[in-house]
Design an enzyme around this catalytic site. Structure first.
Site, short mmCIF file in Angstrom:
data_model
loop_
_atom_site.label_atom_id
_atom_site.label_comp_id
_atom_site.label_asym_id
_atom_site.label_seq_id
_atom_site.Cartn_x
_atom_site.Cartn_y
_atom_site.Cartn_z
N LEU A 1 0.83 -1.20 0.00
CA LEU A 1 0.00 0.00 0.00
C LEU A 1 0.87 1.25 0.00
O LEU A 1 2.06 1.20 0.34
CB LEU A 1 -0.91 -0.03 1.23
N PRO A 2 0.28 2.41 -0.35
CA PRO A 2 1.12 3.61 -0.51
C PRO A 2 1.87 4.06 0.74
O PRO A 2 3.08 4.30 0.70
CB PRO A 2 0.13 4.68 -0.96
N THR B 1 6.45 0.66 1.96
CA THR B 1 7.44 1.45 2.70
C THR B 1 6.66 2.37 3.63
O THR B 1 5.96 3.28 3.17
CB THR B 1 8.31 2.28 1.74
N LYS C 1 15.27 -0.12 4.64
CA LYS C 1 14.68 0.48 3.43
C LYS C 1 14.90 2.00 3.41
O LYS C 1 15.16 2.59 2.36
CB LYS C 1 13.18 0.15 3.36
N LYS D 1 7.43 10.92 0.24
CA LYS D 1 6.93 10.21 1.42
C LYS D 1 8.08 9.48 2.11
O LYS D 1 8.24 9.53 3.33
CB LYS D 1 5.82 9.24 0.97
#
Ligand code: NAD
Length: 301
Positions: free
Chosen positions: A71-72, A102, A177, A245
């Site tokens: 998901l975003p 992420t 990440k 983001k």
């Protein structure tokens, strides 16, 4: 392969740019996949691959060994976990949730603890490699969480990636990440600067790229995004908005841990500039347009 012969069943929630490719690899590897996305077309588009369309996260998790989310951002994952028809109230039968988005490591640790209360394991397993890596089942997958849960998730990871690494406890996958993302952003900025200087010097940019790729300045970014940067093609790929983001998450983590990241701060403001010029939905190669503007070049000149 009949349903009885399937290797296992995965709920897959979030079938966008990355998720749809990853879900197809699970299907190809012989897993049953029950899919859900708020965008109905994202689900129906995979019917031909054998994906079972579901109406909510709870519906997708029904009878599944594992629930995977792609998901975003953090609020989307939290809504799928905590929301109505979410995975906290209706976990998969195998009591294993794997988030491959992420998102914030702090949110991961909170969800890990809340799911553990009801006997459900959470693995954070963000990925690197972009849509091409997803399409080729060649993602690098960095996973955080309990060893036993990681071992259960690993066969699913093997269907989607090539470099699978258990990097530590819950949240560690996201921590790795975020390091990955700051390297990507600052590397892209360095490439923009080389291309801007080379262009102003009258150097052929395709030749410049070839030379750099053959020496110690070589990088994944230059290899994969260089051609689109040189051609002025800003479309497609990993969106500017998603990198912004990720850079926000990097800054949050760095501030919480009192780690100064001046390079990240600088490149973040360039991403903000790109978004302010309407590039949010463009691919990351559109960072070069910031340099077009700074050097007074038409964006696609
Ligand atoms: P995307 O926006 O293309 O896909 C996300 C999907 O989630 C969309 O189909 C959307 O409709 C769906 N969605 C949103 N909210 C939902 C909800 N509440 N329930 C169900 N579905 C919902 O994004 P993407 O490019 O596939 O990226 C997904 C994640 O992977 C992000 O966290 C991103 O940072 C990360 N990532 C992306 C790339 C890339 O190159 N695109 C590479 C590595 C990591």
């Amino acid at each position: 392969m009949s349903n009885d012969e399937k290797r296992g069943c995965a709920a897959f929630i979030g079938l966008g740019t990355m998720g749809r490719e990853m879900a197809v690899h699970l299907l190809t590897a012989g897993y049953a996949v029950r899919g859900f996305d708020v965008n109905a077309e994202a689900v129906s588009g995979l019917a031909g691959h054998g994906l079972v369309a579901c109406s909510s996260p709870a519906d997708a998790a029904r009878g599944a060994d594992i629930a995977i989310t792609m998901l975003p951002d953090t609020p989307h994952v939290e809504s799928v976990v905590y929301g109505e028809n979410g995975l906290l109230a209706s976990p998969p039968d195998g009591r294993l949730v794997v988030d491959m988005s992420t998102i914030s490591p702090v949110a991961v640790r909170r969800m890990h603890a809340d799911l553990a209360q009801v006997g459900v394991a959470l693995i954070d397993a963000p990925v690197s490699g972009g849509p091409v890596g997803a399409r080729n089942a060649a993602l690098s997958i960095m996973a955080g969480g309990d060893a036993e849960a990681f071992a259960r998730a690993e066969p699913y990871f093997r269907a989607m990636g090539t470099t699978i690494t258990h990097v530590g406890a819950a949240g560690a996958g996201q921590a790795v990440k975020l390091c990955n993302q700051l390297v990507c952003a600052i590397n892209l900025q360095a490439i923009c600067e080389a291309l801007a200087l080379g262009r102003a010097s009258g150097v052929d940019l395709d030749q410049l790229r070839t030379v750099l790729l053959g020496g110690s300045a070589s990088s994944w970014m230059l290899d994969r995004l260089g051609p689109a940067m040189i051609a002025g093609d800003a479309s497609a790929g990993f969106r500017i908005d998603l990198m912004l983001k990720d850079l926000r998450l990097v800054q949050e983590q760095a501030q919480a841990l009192a780690v100064p990241l001046p390079g990240t701060a600088l490149v973040t403001s360039q991403y903000v500039e790109a978004k302010a010029h309407g590039e949010g939905a463009n691919g990351n190669q559109a960072l070069f347009r910031v340099y077009d503007r700074m050097t007074n070049r038409a964006p696609d000149a």
